[in-house]
Design an enzyme around this catalytic site. Structure first.
Site, short mmCIF file in Angstrom:
data_model
loop_
_atom_site.label_atom_id
_atom_site.label_comp_id
_atom_site.label_asym_id
_atom_site.label_seq_id
_atom_site.Cartn_x
_atom_site.Cartn_y
_atom_site.Cartn_z
N ASP A 1 -4.42 15.80 31.35
CA ASP A 1 -3.44 14.72 31.22
C ASP A 1 -4.04 13.43 31.75
O ASP A 1 -5.14 13.42 32.28
CB ASP A 1 -2.18 15.08 32.02
CG ASP A 1 -2.51 15.32 33.50
OD1 ASP A 1 -2.50 14.35 34.28
OD2 ASP A 1 -2.80 16.48 33.87
N ASP B 1 -2.54 11.70 34.21
CA ASP B 1 -1.77 11.45 35.43
C ASP B 1 -0.57 10.58 35.04
O ASP B 1 0.13 10.93 34.10
CB ASP B 1 -2.67 10.83 36.51
CG ASP B 1 -2.10 11.05 37.91
OD1 ASP B 1 -1.55 12.14 38.15
OD2 ASP B 1 -2.21 10.14 38.74
#
Length: 279
Positions: free
Chosen positions: A217, A219
C-alpha cells in the site's frame, strides 16, 4: 570447495508467508528458549535438498500482534536449531511514489520508532547473556546474503529493488497522516511493524539476516490513494507472495553453493568485540 560450516536457512514468514508446503520432508519441532517460547513450532524440512526451518512470525493463525511477538525467542530458537541464515519477509507500506504496491524491496537500513521492545539478548534480565552489547548496525543486514538474494531474483526473473530504508513502528494501528509525512521527511522509503528488533537480534545472534519486503500500500500520505486497511494489505501480499517464494527458493539453493565461513566468523567477531563484560 572446503568449508567448516554447513548452512541451514531459517525462513521467517510474515503476513501470508507461513505456508509449510514450501518445505519438503516436513516435521514440527517444539523449541523453548531462555527468553520464552517462539511464536509457533518450528517446521523443519528441505528446499531443493537444503535444510530449512520455517517460523510463522505472528503464529500460524496470525494471533500475535507485532509488539507482542517474542522476537528474542524466535531468533534464539532458530539459532539453537542450527540456522546460519535467516530470510525474512515483511508486508510494508510505501512512503515514496516510485515504490509501488506489488514491488519487492530488499531492505538495507531502518529508522526505529518502536517504543517498548527489547532489542538485545544482553539486557541484564535473568537468563540473558552477560555484559552489555553495543552492536554496530551499519550494515544492519548481511551484505553477502543480500547479494545472493539479488542474484536469485534475477535468475527467476523477479524484479527486486536493491535497497530501501524502513521506518519501524509498534503498530498494530497504521500511521496518522502527520506520522506518514514525518517518516517521508526523515528519508524512509517504507513503513512496517516487525523489522526491529528482529534484524538487531539476528545480528547479535551471529546470523546472516535479510528482509525482502512486499509493498502492499501507500500508507496514508498519498491523497489520491484509498486509505490503507488490514484486508487490502493481506490481499496485496497474497497476490505477490509467489514472487517472494520463487526468490527465496532460488536463494536457498545459491546460499548452499557458497562458502559462508568468512561471513559467519566475521559476525561472531563483531558480536564478541561489541560486548562489554562486567569487571
Amino acid at each position: 570447495m572446503s568449508r567448516k560450516l554447513a548452512v541451514k536457512i531459517g525462513i521467517i514468514g510474515g503476513s501470508g508467508l507461513d505456508d509449510p508446503d514450501i518445505l519438503e520432508n516436513r516435521r514440527e519441532t517444539l523449541v523453548s528458549t531462555p527468553f520464552g517460547d517462539p511464536s509457533d513450532v518450528l517446521i523443519e524440512g528441505t528446499i531443493n535438498g537444503v535444510p530449512c526451518v520455517l517460523l510463522a512470525r505472528h503464529g500460524r493463525k496470525h494471533t500475535i500482534m507485532p509488539s507482542k511477538v517474542n522476537y528474542r525467542a524466535n531468533i534464539w530458537a532458530l539459532r539453537e536449531i542450527g540456522c546460519t541464515h535467516i530470510l525474512a519477509s515483511a508486508a510494508v507500506g510505501s512512503l515514496q511514489e516510485e515504490m509501488k504496491p506489488g514491488d519487492l524491496v530488499l531492505l538495507d537500513s531502518f529508522i526505529d520508532n518502536t517504543k517498548s521492545r527489547i532489542q538485545t539478548f544482553y539486557n541484564g534480565d535473568e537468563g540473558s547473556l552477560p555484559g552489555i552489547c553495543h552492536l554496530p548496525m551499519r550494515p544492519a543486514f548481511c551484505p553477502a546474503t543480500q547479494t545472493v538474494v539479488l542474484e536469485a531474483a534475477k535468475a527467476v526473473n523477479v524484479s527486486v529493488k536493491p535497497s530501501g530504508t524502513i521506518a519501524v513502528v509498534d503498530g498494530p494501528r497504521f500511521s496518522s497522516l502527520a506520522e506518514s509525512n514525518m517518516y517521508r521527511i526523515l528519508g524512509a522509503h517504507l513503513v512496517g511493524m516487525t523489522t526491529v528488533p528482529e534484524v538487531v537480534l539476528a545480528k547479535e545472534a551471529g546470523l546472516c539476516y535479510i528482509t525482502l519486503a512486499v509493498v502492499t500500500d501507500y500508507d496514508c500520505w498519498r491523497s489520491v490513494e484509498e486509505v490503507v486497511s488490514a484486508t487490502s494489505v493481506i490481499a496485496m501480499f497474497q497476490k505477490n507472495v509467489q514472487k517472494l517464494i520463487d526468490v527465496f527458493r532460488k536463494a536457498v539453493s545459491l546460499i548452499a553453493e557458497k562458502n559462508w565461513d568468512e561471513s559467519i566468523e566475521g559476525l561472531a567477531v563483531t558480536v564478541k568485540t561489541s560486548v562489554l563484560l562486567p569487571h
